[in-house]
Design an enzyme around this catalytic site. Structure first.
Site, PDB file in Angstrom:
ATOM      1  NE  ARG A 168      43.519  68.350 -14.055  1.00 10.02           N
ATOM      2  CZ  ARG A 168      42.801  68.811 -14.990  1.00 10.02           C
ATOM      3  NH1 ARG A 168      42.361  70.010 -14.812  1.00 10.02           N
ATOM      4  NH2 ARG A 168      42.784  68.245 -16.227  1.00 10.02           N
ATOM      5  CB  THR A 169      49.080  64.092 -13.262  1.00  4.85           C
ATOM      6  OG1 THR A 169      47.689  64.010 -12.970  1.00  4.85           O
ATOM      7  CG2 THR A 169      49.717  63.171 -12.652  1.00  4.85           C
TER       8      THR A 169
ATOM      9  CE  LYS B 225      62.439  56.844 -34.761  1.00  8.78           C
ATOM     10  NZ  LYS B 225      63.964  56.901 -34.323  1.00  8.78           N
TER      11      LYS B 225
ATOM     12  NE  ARG C  24      48.123  60.456 -16.322  1.00  9.88           N
ATOM     13  CZ  ARG C  24      47.085  61.471 -16.125  1.00  9.88           C
ATOM     14  NH1 ARG C  24      46.593  62.141 -17.220  1.00  9.88           N
ATOM     15  NH2 ARG C  24      46.989  61.702 -14.955  1.00  9.88           N
TER      16      ARG C  24
ATOM     17  CG  HIS D 239      45.533  59.023 -11.050  1.00 17.86           C
ATOM     18  ND1 HIS D 239      46.908  59.709 -10.799  1.00 17.86           N
ATOM     19  CD2 HIS D 239      45.072  60.211 -11.741  1.00 17.86           C
ATOM     20  CE1 HIS D 239      47.305  60.893 -11.341  1.00 17.86           C
ATOM     21  NE2 HIS D 239      46.089  60.977 -11.977  1.00 17.86           N
TER      22      HIS D 239
END
Ligand code: CP
Length: 311
Positions: free
Chosen positions: A61-62, A89, A111, A139
């Site tokens: 969703r986000t 890496k 995120r 959030h």
């Protein structure tokens, strides 16, 4: 779009915001929602700006709604997937974002599983940073779309009784919702097993309740959180079935709700655990409207933060 000015280059948490700033975002989102209902859904507000979407944790969703919001605002967009980036890496997060900044990027949407990662980035680079969820910390755009949905449906937030049920202890959605709701004058009840909803939360001005019926019977809004199965493995509750029996919203427990109570969930839903399908898809549910409103809210925050960077 409101009289107060936006003056932040980043959106990191709801806790940081004044109530007037939250209202400005919601008012701005109301205007952008109208844009998404037009035949031509695109505006030139971010033309010439470049936005990087950097999702180091999974999201449906986000991530989708940030990307769509950026398209609707006419931004140039780059998506970085953690798995195919040089994080794999061993490059540090700060080195990665400093390289992103070196490409004259304007905004980063991040995120990350580490609480505080967006704050660390915001302190170290000049690009605007939007927190799309950091660990169990915050959030902010989820809380904003939840506040927007409640205000749209109920006409206000002040004085409303909002119950959040589930794993409050580990939930960034709960934390951000609690601050936003309290700042805008709602009364908040937190419900769930005592291991996941400790009494300590009362210190911030919310009610804590370990009995589902008492938590929901006078609620105007009930927001269910996803129960994370790893919590059962860690011993926070005896079994998923047990959790569903005591704290799940289903055909039986739904009867305790007021007729006009809203049922919300940030997604993804564990159907049959915290929420039965009959309730998730039933007449009180506004879950898909939350998703729709997420687009307008993310357009609003991108617009406000990018506008601040022009000053
Ligand atoms: N509500 C929410 O953050 O969903 P995603 O993890 O799919 O973005």
């Amino acid at each position: 779009m409101g009289d107060i000015a936006w003056h932040r280059k980043d959106l990191l948490s709801i806790y940081d915001l004044e109530s007037e700033e939250i209202s400005l975002i919601l008012d701005t989102a109301e205007e952008f929602k109208k844009v998404s209902e037009r035949n031509v859904k695109k505006v030139p507000a971010l033309r010439g700006k470049t936005v990087v979407n950097f999702f180091v944790e999974p999201s449906t969703r986000t991530r989708m709604s940030f990307e769509l919001a950026e398209h609707r605002l006419s931004a140039d967009i780059v998506n970085i997937a953690a798995d195919s980036s040089s994080l794999r890496k061993g490059e540090t997060l700060l080195d990665t974002v400093r390289n992103i900044e070196a490409l004259q990027i304007d905004l980063i949407v991040i995120r990350h599983s580490a609480p505080g990662a967006p704050m660390l980035i915001a302190k170290n680079i000049s690009c605007g940073v939007l927190n799309a969820g950091d660990g169990a910390h915050a959030h902010p755009t989820q809380a904003l779309l939840d506040l927007f949905t409640i205000r749209e449906k109920k006409g206000r937030l002040r004085g409303l009784k909002v119950t959040i049920i589930g794993d409050i202890l580990h939930s960034r959605v709960a934390r951000s919702n609690i601050w936003g709701l309290l700042k805008l004058g709602a009364e908040v009840t937190l419900a769930g097993p005592s291991t996941l909803v400790p009494r300590d939360f009362e210190k911030i001005g919310v009610r804590v309740c370990h009995d589902l019926r008492s938590a929901i019977e006078d609620a105007d809004v009930v927001n269910l959180l996803r129960i994370q199965h790893e919590r059962q493995r860690a011993g926070f509750f005896p079994s998923v079935n047990e959790y569903a029996r005591f704290f799940g919203l289903n055909e039986t427990t739904e009867k305790y709700l007021k007729p006009d109570a809203l049922v919300m969930h940030p997604g993804p839903i564990n159907r049959g655990v915290e929420l039965a399908s009959t309730v998730a898809d039933g007449p009180r549910s506004v879950i898909l409207e939350q998703v729709t409103n997420g687009l307008a809210v993310r357009m609003a925050v991108l617009f406000l933060v990018a506008g601040c960077m022009n000053k």
